[in-house]
Each structure stands twice: as structure tokens, then as C-alpha cells.
Motif scaffolding. Structure first.
Motif, mmCIF file in Angstrom:
data_model
loop_
_atom_site.group_PDB
_atom_site.id
_atom_site.type_symbol
_atom_site.label_atom_id
_atom_site.label_comp_id
_atom_site.label_asym_id
_atom_site.label_seq_id
_atom_site.Cartn_x
_atom_site.Cartn_y
_atom_site.Cartn_z
ATOM 1 N N GLY A 145 2.944 -13.201 13.756
ATOM 2 C CA GLY A 145 1.498 -13.355 13.900
ATOM 3 C C GLY A 145 0.681 -12.246 13.263
ATOM 4 N N TYR A 146 0.840 -12.073 11.983
ATOM 5 C CA TYR A 146 0.060 -11.111 11.218
ATOM 6 C C TYR A 146 -0.783 -11.849 10.180
ATOM 7 C CZ TYR A 146 2.007 -6.673 12.868
ATOM 8 O OH TYR A 146 2.334 -5.572 13.634
ATOM 9 N N ALA A 147 -1.930 -11.274 9.821
ATOM 10 C CA ALA A 147 -2.862 -11.937 8.907
ATOM 11 C C ALA A 147 -2.524 -11.714 7.439
ATOM 12 C CB ALA A 147 -4.287 -11.446 9.176
ATOM 13 N N GLU A 148 -1.524 -10.878 7.140
ATOM 14 C CA GLU A 148 -1.231 -10.528 5.737
ATOM 15 C C GLU A 148 -0.915 -11.732 4.871
ATOM 16 O OE1 GLU A 148 -1.547 -6.541 7.195
ATOM 17 O OE2 GLU A 148 -0.765 -8.396 8.074
ATOM 18 N N SER A 149 -0.157 -12.687 5.403
ATOM 19 C CA SER A 149 0.235 -13.853 4.611
ATOM 20 C C SER A 149 -0.993 -14.637 4.159
ATOM 21 C CB SER A 149 1.170 -14.743 5.440
ATOM 22 O OG SER A 149 1.625 -15.839 4.695
ATOM 23 N N LEU A 150 -1.907 -14.897 5.074
ATOM 24 C CA LEU A 150 -3.128 -15.621 4.733
ATOM 25 C C LEU A 150 -4.002 -14.804 3.791
ATOM 26 C CD1 LEU A 150 -5.082 -17.991 5.086
ATOM 27 C CD2 LEU A 150 -5.908 -16.907 7.190
ATOM 28 N N PHE A 151 -4.101 -13.513 4.040
ATOM 29 C CA PHE A 151 -4.933 -12.661 3.183
ATOM 30 C C PHE A 151 -4.402 -12.636 1.752
ATOM 31 C CE2 PHE A 151 -6.008 -8.612 1.200
ATOM 32 C CZ PHE A 151 -7.387 -8.630 1.307
ATOM 33 N N LEU A 323 -6.697 3.093 -4.393
ATOM 34 C CA LEU A 323 -7.779 4.042 -4.144
ATOM 35 C C LEU A 323 -8.430 3.765 -2.790
ATOM 36 C CD1 LEU A 323 -9.490 6.383 -5.187
ATOM 37 C CD2 LEU A 323 -10.985 4.699 -6.289
ATOM 38 N N TYR A 324 -8.588 2.489 -2.475
ATOM 39 C CA TYR A 324 -9.141 2.100 -1.170
ATOM 40 C C TYR A 324 -8.256 2.611 -0.036
ATOM 41 C CZ TYR A 324 -10.212 -1.015 2.760
ATOM 42 O OH TYR A 324 -10.497 -1.520 4.001
ATOM 43 N N LEU A 325 -6.942 2.437 -0.169
ATOM 44 C CA LEU A 325 -6.029 2.929 0.865
ATOM 45 C C LEU A 325 -6.157 4.444 1.017
ATOM 46 C CD1 LEU A 325 -2.674 0.965 0.332
ATOM 47 C CD2 LEU A 325 -4.438 0.573 2.054
ATOM 48 N N LEU A 326 -6.216 5.151 -0.087
ATOM 49 C CA LEU A 326 -6.356 6.597 -0.031
ATOM 50 C C LEU A 326 -7.635 7.002 0.699
ATOM 51 C CD1 LEU A 326 -5.253 7.802 -3.586
ATOM 52 C CD2 LEU A 326 -4.162 8.379 -1.418
ATOM 53 N N ARG A 337 3.460 -2.080 5.205
ATOM 54 C CA ARG A 337 2.839 -3.399 5.375
ATOM 55 C C ARG A 337 1.525 -3.495 4.610
ATOM 56 N NH1 ARG A 337 -1.007 -4.758 9.075
ATOM 57 N NH2 ARG A 337 -0.568 -2.931 10.370
ATOM 58 N N LEU A 338 0.779 -2.402 4.580
ATOM 59 C CA LEU A 338 -0.515 -2.403 3.909
ATOM 60 C C LEU A 338 -0.390 -2.494 2.392
ATOM 61 C CD1 LEU A 338 -2.351 0.322 6.032
ATOM 62 C CD2 LEU A 338 -2.475 -2.154 6.260
ATOM 63 N N LEU A 339 0.825 -2.370 1.868
ATOM 64 C CA LEU A 339 1.028 -2.502 0.422
ATOM 65 C C LEU A 339 1.203 -3.952 -0.016
ATOM 66 C CD1 LEU A 339 3.438 0.498 -0.295
ATOM 67 C CD2 LEU A 339 0.964 0.401 -0.577
ATOM 68 N N MET A 340 1.217 -4.888 0.913
ATOM 69 C CA MET A 340 1.446 -6.288 0.566
ATOM 70 C C MET A 340 0.416 -6.850 -0.420
ATOM 71 S SD MET A 340 2.492 -9.354 3.160
ATOM 72 C CE MET A 340 3.380 -10.804 2.574
#
Length: 387
Positions: A145-151, A323-326, A337-340
Motif C-alpha cells: 500500500g504505497y503510492a509510488e507505483s501510481l505516481f 536536486l529536489y531530493l537534496l 524508495r524515494l529514488l523510484m
């Protein structure tokens, strides 16, 4: 080709299911999930529990406050689209809906990824990129149940629209994307860089006035959407900084003296200090490693032939997102996970003509996937095992 993609995706999901079952068998009373958890418990575990909470209870009108007067963890950190779509698809059974949305979104993302990469690296190499994506280190996100796939599906559709110069589609995609995961500001930066690139290359590719209008308008739209959730949270809770303070509540799980206010780029600087500190090293070692990491990423995006083959738009998006992540995140166990959203970069290793390298990369993907699932869902017993 869609049939081959379906076969690759189905086989990958069977492997992931096997890994999840094996991880469940390794789970103990020390794990967050307890002894022998079910797959359903994995689906609604971790962030899935927060999305379920949003679907059932909505968002609080009063922000929770910790004993030291700071905003605590709460549902405002989780965007509404995935939560409510999953609830609707599951007809009240949120876990079923979440699994369905994640699975279907992942398959559709594979189709779009192949369609997007084929003109750049060839259909066969693009299929390998799909295999790396479907069976990669984060493949479990297609089944929880994570939103990454849809995003990622929405992101790939948006990138494809830019690549095909079908800017009109973005007026529908970007608002949905912006309320699925909090990364739309990275896309605003990408659109700005894309507009500059189009202007510089206008002698090689005509730049009609309507394209200029679209790029500017979409940049404004994505920026407005990017800040809209903060405004909504402020209006509902009465705290204009409520959303940012909510996000910072998670950072305090890692560093006890975290700043009570958001400061751009502070997260990665403090994170570098935190991780080398755990090894007993001075802060300057962390700062040096951070600079080296940023420099390596820049060199790969600018100079690596396999990455350059993907085209300037994919490289500009990757640079914008990094850059946004930084600027906004604190590096911890969720960083992988945030690198998806960097999914299009799978086209780089896939473009290799060596069968040994391709199969070797697939083997590494499966190994990394198993280790991630085992750590985050099987063991799940300490602070660095949070997906």
C-alpha cells in the motif's frame, strides 16, 4: 510486445510474492509485523497504514503536538489520491483496493516505460529496462500500500507527453500527480529547464509560440499544485507551516536536535553528519562524501554514454528530481524508495549489448529486491529498516 511485457511483469510479481512469503516466514516477535504475518498485513504496513487511515478518517483539523511543543507525526504527510482511489477500487476493502491500484499501475507503467524508451535504445533493450524495473530492488512497492507505483505511472505519462510535445495532456496529469506524491515541484523545475533547452535549440527544432505558452503555463500550474497542499493544510488546521512541520516530525526520529523549521538542503547536510557520526567519524567526512556523491551523479548524467543515449529530457528530469531530493529530504532508510521516480534511467544499463551484463544486472536486481524485502518486511526490527 505488450504480451511480452505482460509475461515479464507477471513473472516478476510471482517472484516478489515468493520473496514476501519467505520474508513472512523469517519474521519474528522482534519484527514490526510479528510472527508469520500475512501478505495482507504487509499491504497495510508502514505507510500503507497511514494511507488507510486517510481513507477511513480523513485529515485532522488540529495538528498533534508533542510534549516539547512540536508538531507530531500525522496524516497530512500523505497525499489523498492514492488513499481514496484505493478505497474506491476496493469498495471499502482498502487492502484489496491498494493492491489492485499498485499492481495495475505498475503494469501500465511498464507499458509506458517501454514505449518511451524504444525510440531511444531499441525495443529489445527497452524490454530489458522493463524487466529491471519490474524485478528491481523496489519491486515490492507494486504489491503493497504505497503510492509510488501510481505516481511513477503518472510521471512516465507526463514525461512521455513532454517527449512527444503533447503538452496539452499535462493539464490533466499534473494536478493528479501533484496530489499523489509530494514531488511535483521537481517537475516544475524540469519544465523550466526543458523550456530553456527548447529555446537554445530552436534553430534545430522549431519552437512554436503555442509551445512556449504551454511550457510557461504548465510550469506555473505545477508550481501552484506543488504548494497547494501546504496551503490546504494551513487553511484546515490554522497553521500555515503545518505541512512542513509535519514532515519534519519524521526527521526528529533520526536527529534529536532537528530544526523546528524547514531549511532547504539542511536535511542532507545533517544526514551526512548523522551517518558518519554513527561510525565515529567527524562531520567533515560526511560533507566530503556528500560532495563526492553529488559530483558522481552529475558526471554520470552529463558524461556517461549510456545515460546520454536516453536523451536530454530524461537527463534533465533526473537532475531536477535529484536536486529536489537534496533540497527537501533527510537521507535515511527510505531514500532508496524515494529514488523510484528515476525509473527511466533503467534504460542506461539495458542499452548494453552484452547478454552477460544484462543477465548480471537482472540477477543483481533480484538479489537487491530480496534483501530489501527481508530487511523492511521480514526483519523490520530497527530504525534503519523502514521502507
Amino acid at each position: 510486445m505488450s504480451g511480452r511485457i505482460a509475461v515479464v511483469y507477471l513473472l516478476a510479481r510471482l517472484v516478489t510474492t515468493a520473496f514476501l512469503l519467505l520474508a513472512a516466514g523469517r519474521s519474528t516477535s522482534l519484527s514490526r509485523f510479528g510472527v508469520a504475518p500475512s501478505l495482507r498485513e504487509f499491504i497495510v504496513g508502514w505507510d500503507g497504514q497511514w494511507y488507510w487511515w486517510v481513507a477511513v478518517h480523513g485529515y485532522p483539523s488540529t495538528l498533534p503536538v508533542t510534549p516539547d511543543g512540536l508538531v507530531g507525526e500525522n496524516a497530512w504527510a500523505f497525499m489523498p489520491v492514492y488513499a481514496y482511489v484505493s478505497d474506491g477500487v476496493g469498495f471499502g476493502d482498502w487492502a484489496v483496493g491498494a493492491l489492485t491500484v499498485s499492481l495495475v499501475s505498475g503494469y501500465l507503467a511498464c507499458l509506458v516505460l517501454h514505449r518511451m524508451l524504444s525510440p531511444r535504445i531499441g525495443a529489445s533493450a527497452a524490454l530489458w529496462a522493463v524487466a529491471f524495473f519490474a524485478a528491481g530492488p523496489l519491486a515490492a512497492l507494486f504489491q503493497v500500500g504505497y503510492a509510488e507505483s501510481l505516481f511513477v505511472l503518472l510521471l512516465l505519462l507526463a514525461l512521455e507527453a513532454v517527449l512527444r510535445r503533447r503538452y496539452g495532456r499535462l493539464y490533466l496529469i499534473l494536478p493528479v500527480m501533484g496530489f499523489t506524491r509530494p514531488s511535483i515541484l521537481a517537475f516544475a523545475l524540469f519544465l523550466g529547464l526543458h523550456g530553456i533547452l527548447r529555446w537554445v535549440r530552436r534553430d534545430r527544432e522549431p519552437l512554436p509560440v503555442r509551445h512556449v505558452v504551454h511550457i510557461v503555463a504548465l510550469g506555473v500550474l505545477s508550481t501552484v499544485v506543488g504548494f497547494a497542499w501546504q496551503v490546504i493544510c494551513g487553511l484546515v488546521t490554522g497553521d500555515p507551516s503545518g505541512y512542513l512541520r509535519t514532515e519534519l516530525a519524521w526527521r526528529r526520529n533520526w536527529i534529536v536536535d532537528a530544526s523546528p523549521e524547514f531549511v532547504p538542503f539542511e536535511g542532507f547536510v545533517r544526514g551526512a553528519e548523522f551517518w558518519v557520526g554513527r561510525a565515529g567519524l567527524p562531520p567533515w567526512v560526511g560533507w566530503t562524501l556528500l560532495v563526492l556523491l553529488v559530483a558522481t551523479a552529475a558526471v554520470l548524467l552529463l558524461r556517461d554514454p549510456s545515460v546520454r543515449r536516453l536523451g536530454p529530457e530524461i537527463r534533465l528530469w533526473s537532475a531536477s528530481y535529484l536536486l529536489y531530493l537534496l533540497a527537501v529530504f533527510f537521507p535515511q532508510s527510505s531514500t532508496l524508495r524515494l529514488l523510484m521516480p528515476l525509473t527511466p534511467l533503467w534504460g542506461a544499463p539495458a542499452s548494453s549489448r552484452s547478454r552477460l551484463r544484462r543477465w548480471g544486472m537482472l540477477g543483481l536486481c533480484l538479489l537487491a529486491q530480496w534483501l530489501w524485502i527481508l530487511s523492511m518486511y521480514g526483519l523490520a526490527d530497527t530504525f534503519y529498516r523502514i521502507p
